[in-house]
Design a protein around this motif. Sequence first.
Motif, PDB file in Angstrom:
ATOM      1  N   ILE A  48       0.855  -1.198   0.000  1.00 27.72           N
ATOM      2  CA  ILE A  48       0.000   0.000   0.000  1.00 27.72           C
ATOM      3  C   ILE A  48       0.885   1.240   0.000  1.00 27.72           C
ATOM      4  O   ILE A  48       1.805   1.359   0.823  1.00 27.72           O
ATOM      5  N   ARG A  70     -10.824  -4.030   0.890  1.00 22.27           N
ATOM      6  CA  ARG A  70     -11.575  -2.904   0.332  1.00 22.27           C
ATOM      7  C   ARG A  70     -11.919  -1.884   1.413  1.00 22.27           C
ATOM      8  O   ARG A  70     -11.866  -0.676   1.194  1.00 22.27           O
ATOM      9  N   LEU A  82      -9.057   0.317   2.214  1.00 21.08           N
ATOM     10  CA  LEU A  82      -8.734   1.269   1.151  1.00 21.08           C
ATOM     11  C   LEU A  82      -9.869   2.254   0.884  1.00 21.08           C
ATOM     12  O   LEU A  82      -9.854   2.954  -0.127  1.00 21.08           O
ATOM     13  N   ASP A 124      -9.257   7.980   0.611  1.00 19.02           N
ATOM     14  CA  ASP A 124      -8.719   8.323  -0.708  1.00 19.02           C
ATOM     15  C   ASP A 124      -7.243   8.692  -0.689  1.00 19.02           C
ATOM     16  O   ASP A 124      -6.682   9.070  -1.717  1.00 19.02           O
ATOM     17  N   TRP A 136      -3.580   3.713  -1.339  1.00 13.44           N
ATOM     18  CA  TRP A 136      -4.016   2.839  -2.420  1.00 13.44           C
ATOM     19  C   TRP A 136      -2.941   1.775  -2.659  1.00 13.44           C
ATOM     20  O   TRP A 136      -1.809   1.896  -2.205  1.00 13.44           O
ATOM     21  N   GLN A 151      -0.110   0.109  -4.420  1.00 13.15           N
ATOM     22  CA  GLN A 151       0.948   0.468  -5.367  1.00 13.15           C
ATOM     23  C   GLN A 151       2.280   0.015  -4.787  1.00 13.15           C
ATOM     24  O   GLN A 151       2.627   0.342  -3.649  1.00 13.15           O
ATOM     25  N   THR A 169      -3.305   4.169 -11.636  1.00 13.66           N
ATOM     26  CA  THR A 169      -2.583   4.191 -10.364  1.00 13.66           C
ATOM     27  C   THR A 169      -1.596   5.346 -10.309  1.00 13.66           C
ATOM     28  O   THR A 169      -1.570   6.125  -9.342  1.00 13.66           O
ATOM     29  N   LYS A 187      -3.270   8.712 -10.165  1.00 11.78           N
ATOM     30  CA  LYS A 187      -3.653   9.082  -8.809  1.00 11.78           C
ATOM     31  C   LYS A 187      -2.468   9.648  -8.037  1.00 11.78           C
ATOM     32  O   LYS A 187      -2.599  10.642  -7.308  1.00 11.78           O
ATOM     33  N   VAL A 197     -12.466   5.835 -11.809  1.00  9.37           N
ATOM     34  CA  VAL A 197     -11.556   6.071 -10.678  1.00  9.37           C
ATOM     35  C   VAL A 197     -11.410   7.558 -10.385  1.00  9.37           C
ATOM     36  O   VAL A 197     -11.351   7.979  -9.221  1.00  9.37           O
TER      37      VAL A 197
END
Length: 517
Positions: A271, A304, A307, A310, A313, A315, A343, A346, A373
Motif C-alpha cells: 500500500i 476494500r 482502502l 482516498d 491505495w 501500489q 494508479t 492518482k 476512478v
Amino acid sequence: MQRKRPHDKPFSPSRQFGGDSPRFSGSSRGQPREDQGDQDDLDGPPAGFVPTPARPLPPTTAWNAAFACALEHALTFPNLSQRAPDISQLDERDGALAFALVDAAMRRWNTIGYLCGSALGRPWRRLEPGIQAALVTSAGAMMFLDRIPPWAAVNEAVNWTKQAITPAAGGLVNACLRRIAEVVFTPPAEVGGLPGRRVNEVYAFGRDEIPLGDGRALRLHAPLLPEDELLRLAIVTSHPSDLLAGWRAAFGIDHARELAMHGIMQPGVTICTRYAKGPIDASVMTPHRDSGHHVYIGESGKLREALARDDVWVQDAASTKAIASVAKLTPSVIVDLCAGQGTKTKQLAMQFPTAKILATDTDVARLGTLRSVHSGNANVRVVDIEAIERETHALGMADLVLLDVPCSNTGVLPRRPEAKYRATTNPSATTGTDQLTRLVAIQREILRRGARLLKPGGTLLYSTCSIEKAENEEQVAWACTELGLTLVSDERTFPTGVPGESVTRYRDGAFCGVMKK
C-alpha cells in the motif's frame, strides 16, 4: 452399502489408479534423456503441429472451470494472457479453488511440463493442448497446493480428459499423473499414514528438489533434474532459459539466480501511504522496508474497507519511484499518456494537487476504469487517445509528460507470472519477431508522441516495470539522440525478496528516466 473412500487404505499409485506407472526417461541416476532435457521442449508447439480440438465441459465445478481456463492458455502458449477462470456458476469456496488451481499451473507451467514430459518420454510441447491443460492443472495441484489428495487430482483430470478429448487420452493422463504422484509423495509405509509430499525446510539447489514460494523445497524421489545449473534453474523456477541466460550475461550468475528465485515468491499487497493525511491502522497494515509504504496483513475480505479512504491505495514501492523522481517540479499541465487503470495518475494528482492532468490510454476498457476512478477529481480529465494532442495544445502544451509504457514486465513477474513465458528471444509465430524487438519499437513510437506534447523546457518522464537494458537505459539514450532531449537522471530498481523472506522485503523491479526538452 457405504462406499469406501480411496484413502481408507494405504496410498499406492498402481493400486489407486490401476496398472503400472510409466518410468521417467533416462538412466537409473535420473539423468533426463537427451531429447527430454532441452528447454525448447517447453517453448510452445512445433511448426505445423495441428492439435485435436478439445471440448471443454461447462464450468459448473472448480476443476472444470480451471481445466477450461488452462486449455485456453495451452492453446496460446507462450503468449499467455491474464485470463482467469469463469467462476460465475460457482460459490465463493469453489471459486477460490478454481483460482488457486489456475494460479499454481500458471506460475509453474514449465516446471510441471518438464516433469510430465519426462514421465511420458516425449516432449511436452508435442502433447495435445487439452492433455497439457489436464496435466498442468492436476500435477500443479499435487505439487504446489496443500489439502488436495493425489487421488482426487488424478480422478478429476482423467474424468475431464475422457469427456473433453477421448477415453484414450484419459488413459495417458492417468498414467502420467500416477508417475508424478510417485515422484512427489512419500509412500504411506514410510510415514505410517496417509501419503504426504516430501518437503525440505530449505532449498539447496539440488537436482532432486523444486523450490516452493515459502522458502521450502519439494523433494523428488531421485535427481531427475538436469545437471546444467542454468537449465535446472530455468525449469524449477519456470522461466525461459534464454531469459535467465540474458540475466546472467547482464548481471552475473548470482544475481540471475536471485531474480529467478524472486520470480516464484508470493508477493504481498503493498500500500502506498506516503500521502496519507491521517494515522495508519496498525492492525491491518505493517510498515514496508521502503518508507512511505505498508503491507496489508488483515483479512483478505476486508482489504476494500482498508482502502476506503482516498489517501492510500495499492501500489508497489518500486512503482512510486518514477513520480517521486520529479517531486521537486511545479508543473501546471501534466499528460499521462499511458495511464492504464490510473494508479500513477492518482499519484500524480496527490503529488501535484494544483496541476491540470490529462489522462488517456489506447485501451477502451481501461479508459472506462480511468473515468470511474477519477470521476470525483476536478483536476483530472480523461480523454480519448485521438484527442490528446488537441486537448494538450488547448492548455498551452505540457510541463510534464508521463510515459508509463507497455513493457516486458520482467520486474513484476511474481505479480504477472504469465508474462515470463513471453519474455523469450524466440520469434513469435504470428509476428515473426521476438517480444523485446516488438516492444522496443512500440516504446519508441510512444516516446516520439510524448515528446511532441512537451512545451520547451518541459520534462518527459519515462518509466517501465522492466529490468531489461534494451527497454530502459538504451531507450533513454535513443530519445536523447533522436528526439533532441537532455537526460536529467535515470534509475533502475531491481526486485528484492526471495522465498522465505518477509513480504515486507518484497519489492518489484522498475525503471525511470527523466529528460528535458
